[in-house]
Design an enzyme around this catalytic site. Structure first.
Site, short mmCIF file in Angstrom:
data_model
loop_
_atom_site.label_atom_id
_atom_site.label_comp_id
_atom_site.label_asym_id
_atom_site.label_seq_id
_atom_site.Cartn_x
_atom_site.Cartn_y
_atom_site.Cartn_z
N ASP A 95 0.86 -1.18 0.00
CA ASP A 95 0.00 0.00 0.00
C ASP A 95 0.90 1.23 0.00
OD1 ASP A 95 0.09 1.07 3.06
OD2 ASP A 95 -0.01 -1.13 3.07
N ASP A 103 -9.65 3.07 5.87
CA ASP A 103 -8.54 3.07 6.81
C ASP A 103 -9.01 3.79 8.07
OD1 ASP A 103 -6.22 3.44 8.25
OD2 ASP A 103 -5.10 4.42 6.64
N GLU A 146 -8.16 4.10 12.01
CA GLU A 146 -7.11 3.79 12.99
C GLU A 146 -6.85 5.01 13.84
OE1 GLU A 146 -3.02 3.98 11.42
OE2 GLU A 146 -3.90 3.88 9.41
#
Length: 280
Positions: free
Chosen positions: A79, A168, A170
């Protein structure tokens, strides 16, 4: 009678200078405090990327991945974000990388300036590729960010080479770890993003997260496991404990210090399983 004259101007100025000096001294003390140093280290909005908080919170491991909820056959992936700039995709292909995710967006205020080179470049060398969105639940709603993501590179097409978009979610690199959300509030935000993404694309988005963050910020919520593939972040030789509900991970980001550019990942299956996820 004596005449009373005004106080000389220089004495007034001296008083003002004394106050200014006191303020400057106080400011210097404030800047020396630990909190001020941390604020200075806060990245600019848009600079976040996958795994930014994983090393800080979960630790860094460099051991090769082995065992632990993984299939016998695994497929290497990477990524990337703007931090990698223009990527030499042929080099990655020759090293064995067969799939890639590129950061497309963050919040509703940032698009990756290298997105076209990274997203199209990986596709052009033969990789199966997808896009990801860095969530900022403290700025706008989940549905709003899902729309922004789809409108700026996060769409999907059934061509056998385009993976569903990844959320994503987090640690917040700009402030409080859980973006100021309660656990139930975070679950609601994520659900709104996922529902809107599916409404726009027909696909269930991948969820990228770390078990410790998921436990802290969602209360280890298990309700997304039935539909949303898990991309787990853990820099160690095994994936460790997964978030509640998921019996296995679909992808595993196992290091941010791989032999080539980008974070390195293992898809939990052979290349045909990567293609199957792309096709839905």
């Amino acid at each position: 009678m004596p005449v009373h004259r005004p106080v000389p101007t220089r004495r007034r100025r001296g008083t003002r200078l004394g106050i200014t000096g006191t303020l400057l001294a106080a400011l210097s003390l404030l800047l020396a405090l630990p909190g001020a140093a941390q604020a200075a280290d806060t990245p600019a909005r848009g600079e976040a990327h996958m795994g930014m908080g994983v090393a800080e919170h979960d630790g860094v491991g460099s051991l090769p991945p082995t065992g632990g909820s993984v299939a016998a056959a695994q497929t290497e992936g990477v990524d990337v974000s703007s931090h990698q700039g223009n990527v030499a995709w042929s080099t990655l292909w020759n090293s064995g990388v067969r799939w890639a995710y590129t950061k497309a967006t963050e919040g509703t205020y940032y698009t990756n300036p290298y997105f076209a080179q990274q997203y199209n470049g990986s596709y052009n060398v033969g990789m199966v590729r997808g896009a990801y969105h860095f969530a900022t639940p403290d700025t706008t709603s989940g549905a709003t960010q899902a729309n922004y993501f789809v409108d700026h590179g996060g769409g999907w097409s059934k061509d056998g080479k385009t993976l569903p978009g990844a959320l994503d979610i987090e640690w917040n690199p700009y402030g409080a770890a859980c973006f100021g959300k309660t656990q139930s509030g975070m679950v609601t935000w994520i659900r709104d993003f996922l529902n809107q993404y599916k409404a726009r694309t027909g696909r269930d988005a991948v969820i990228y997260t770390a078990t410790s963050w998921w436990t802290q910020c969602t209360g280890n919520y298990s309700g997304f496991a039935a539909n949303n593939p898990l991309w787990i972040a853990r820099y160690a030789s095994t994936v460790g404990t997964l978030p509640a509900g998921w019996a296995y991970q679909t992808m595993w980001q196992y290091t941010s210090t791989g032999p080539t550019v980008g974070d390195h990942n293992k898809f939990n299956g052979a290349l045909d399983r990567v293609v199957a996820l792309a096709n839905g």
